[in-house]
Design an enzyme around this catalytic site. Structure first.
Site, PDB file in Angstrom:
ATOM      1  N   SER A 170      41.740 -25.748 -44.479  1.00  0.00           N
ATOM      2  CA  SER A 170      40.909 -26.274 -45.562  1.00  0.00           C
ATOM      3  C   SER A 170      40.863 -25.284 -46.708  1.00  0.00           C
ATOM      4  O   SER A 170      40.666 -24.089 -46.494  1.00  0.00           O
ATOM      5  CB  SER A 170      39.482 -26.535 -45.062  1.00  0.00           C
ATOM      6  N   SER A 171      41.012 -25.783 -47.935  1.00  0.00           N
ATOM      7  CA  SER A 171      40.896 -24.913 -49.110  1.00  0.00           C
ATOM      8  C   SER A 171      39.435 -24.555 -49.380  1.00  0.00           C
ATOM      9  O   SER A 171      39.147 -23.644 -50.148  1.00  0.00           O
ATOM     10  CB  SER A 171      41.501 -25.597 -50.335  1.00  0.00           C
ATOM     11  N   ASP A 314      43.001 -36.214 -50.133  1.00  0.00           N
ATOM     12  CA  ASP A 314      41.989 -37.279 -50.206  1.00  0.00           C
ATOM     13  C   ASP A 314      42.553 -38.528 -50.870  1.00  0.00           C
ATOM     14  O   ASP A 314      42.405 -39.644 -50.371  1.00  0.00           O
ATOM     15  CB  ASP A 314      40.747 -36.802 -50.974  1.00  0.00           C
ATOM     16  N   ARG A 387      35.682 -42.681 -47.453  1.00  0.00           N
ATOM     17  CA  ARG A 387      37.015 -43.029 -47.964  1.00  0.00           C
ATOM     18  C   ARG A 387      37.679 -44.134 -47.143  1.00  0.00           C
ATOM     19  O   ARG A 387      38.470 -44.916 -47.675  1.00  0.00           O
ATOM     20  CB  ARG A 387      37.908 -41.789 -48.035  1.00  0.00           C
TER      21      ARG A 387
END
Length: 426
Positions: A170-171, A314, A387
């Protein structure tokens, strides 16, 4: 469980003004709280994740005024790290954009804190961030399972120095450390282990830090140098861009069943990498027009594509449902971090696409989708993932209705999504 059935939509046409970006909103709120001076944020997103951040900041002694429609917030900056006398427990729901940055920021000040959230948050890894913070002198304890929230943090300041962060999951771990680093005791050099995912989200972080007066030297996303002794300074006014991830559903709808759809609030100079979703749509055959503060998508026959989506994971979810309208086999590659999002998105996406009749291959870090000749009317499970609900609404652009279970899960980023979709539908 509540559900919503969308009848087939004949035509999509019109304009959508996008709600503020979740990524930008929570970063800007945190920096406004740490900054010297008062910041007025406009076009703030009104959603669950932002509410969790605002509630946490209030518990940490930050004063702010929120407008009646919750899209404008004036934050009185502390001008220093958070310090509290009493033990403080912060409940952050399933908001990764609050959990990760606050975990780093709370190490800077004084006090004892607990960071916790809903059950899914306790399944979302945070070990790479905790390892990096501990190497810089942080006092952090796992309260339940190693490498996962909830966390207990004892604020003692961060030492700085040379720190390694694994960038492959994960960034947000790097984002969290970057935002805390200017307030460390000495200069910080951050070295990236592995391949950094979602690089455009790091660009968002660095851009917002710069707007608050802090400079970071970025050496090709492999090494970041953050001088100590910097102070966040309020820019006075801060406009939150429209959410580019949220734009993806409307742009895809225009490409599939336009007419045309114009999204406003983002444009060709956006700081969000997810605007590159429009390039992916164009690669599929859609007609795209770029303006300073808008993007337009027009209908053309879509074709299957094979693409690496590591940079925009995403928005890549929207490609997975757009693929239902593109004859052939679409391949979405290098998206391992779908597995550590609001749900395991690779598994969830594969499961629901198969229900509709698509032929799907789910790999460790990829998914291939072969569109069916006819979609089935099914009930789509959304896995408490905003989402999933928004992506699968696009099924109604076929000649088949679709039922969305738990449609209110969109409240995480876009509470009135289905209303906006209906306004464009003919």
């Amino acid at each position: 469980m509540e559900s919503l059935t969308l009848q087939p939509i004949n035509l999509i046409n019109g304009e959508v003004n996008l709600p503020g970006s979740k990524s930008v909103s929570n970063r800007a709120l945190l920096l406004a709280a740490l900054a010297q001076g008062t910041t007025r944020l406009t076009n703030l997103l009104d959603s669950d994740d932002i509410r969790h951040m605002l509630n946490a900041l209030q518990q940490l002694g930050v004063q702010y005024q929120l407008s009646a429609d919750k899209t404008e917030c004036t934050v009185e900056g502390l001008g220093q790290p958070f310090s509290v006398k009493d033990f403080t427990c912060l409940y952050l729901g399933n908001a990764g954009t609050a959990m990760r940055p606050l975990a780093a920021a709370l190490c800077l000040g004084q006090g004892e804190f607990e960071l916790t959230g809903e059950p899914r948050m306790k399944e979302r890894p945070i070990g790479h961030l905790v390892d990096a913070l501990r190497s810089a002198g942080a006092d952090i304890t796992y309260l339940e399972n190693e490498h996962y929230p909830p966390l207990k943090i004892k604020g003692t300041g961060l030492d700085g120095g040379e720190v390694s962060i694994d960038g492959s999951i994960s960034s947000q771990f790097l984002t969290a450390f970057l935002m805390a680093a200017p307030l460390a005791k000495s200069d910080t050099t951050i070295l990236i282990k592995g391949d950094l995912v979602s690089k455009p989200y790091i660009d968002i972080t660095l851009n917002i830090m710069a707007q608050f007066g802090v400079q970071v030297e970025n050496q090709n996303y492999q090494k970041f140098i953050v001088p100590a002794g910097q102070v966040y300074q309020s820019p006075g006014e801060f406009l939150v861009e429209g959410d580019a991830s949220s734009a993806s559903y409307f742009l895809a709808a225009g490409a599939i069943k336009g007419g045309e759809v114009k999204v406003t609030g983002i444009g060709k100079n956006s700081i969000q990498g997810d605007i590159q979703f429009a390039d992916a749509l164009e690669a599929m055959g859609a007609e795209i027009e770029w303006g300073e503060d808008y993007i337009i998508a027009r209908h053309r026959q879509l074709n299957a594509i094979d693409m690496d989506f590591n940079h925009i994971p995403d928005a890549a979810m929207t490609i997975a449902t757009a693929a239902l309208f593109a004859p052939g086999t679409t391949s979405i590659r290098n998206v391992y971090n779908w597995r550590v999002k609001e749900t395991d998105r690779l598994h969830a996406m594969a499961t629901e696409l198969r229900k509709l009749g698509a032929e799907v291959e789910e790999g460790d870090d990829y998914i291939t989708i072969t569109s069916p000749t006819q979609l089935k009317h099914v009930a789509i499970d959304t896995y408490d993932d905003h989402r999933m609900a928004m992506c699968f609404s696009l099924v109604a652009l076929s000649d088949t209705a679709v039922t969305i279970n738990d449609p209110k899960c969109t409240s995480k980023t876009f509470p009135d999504y289905f209303t906006k979709l209906e306004q464009l539908s003919r």
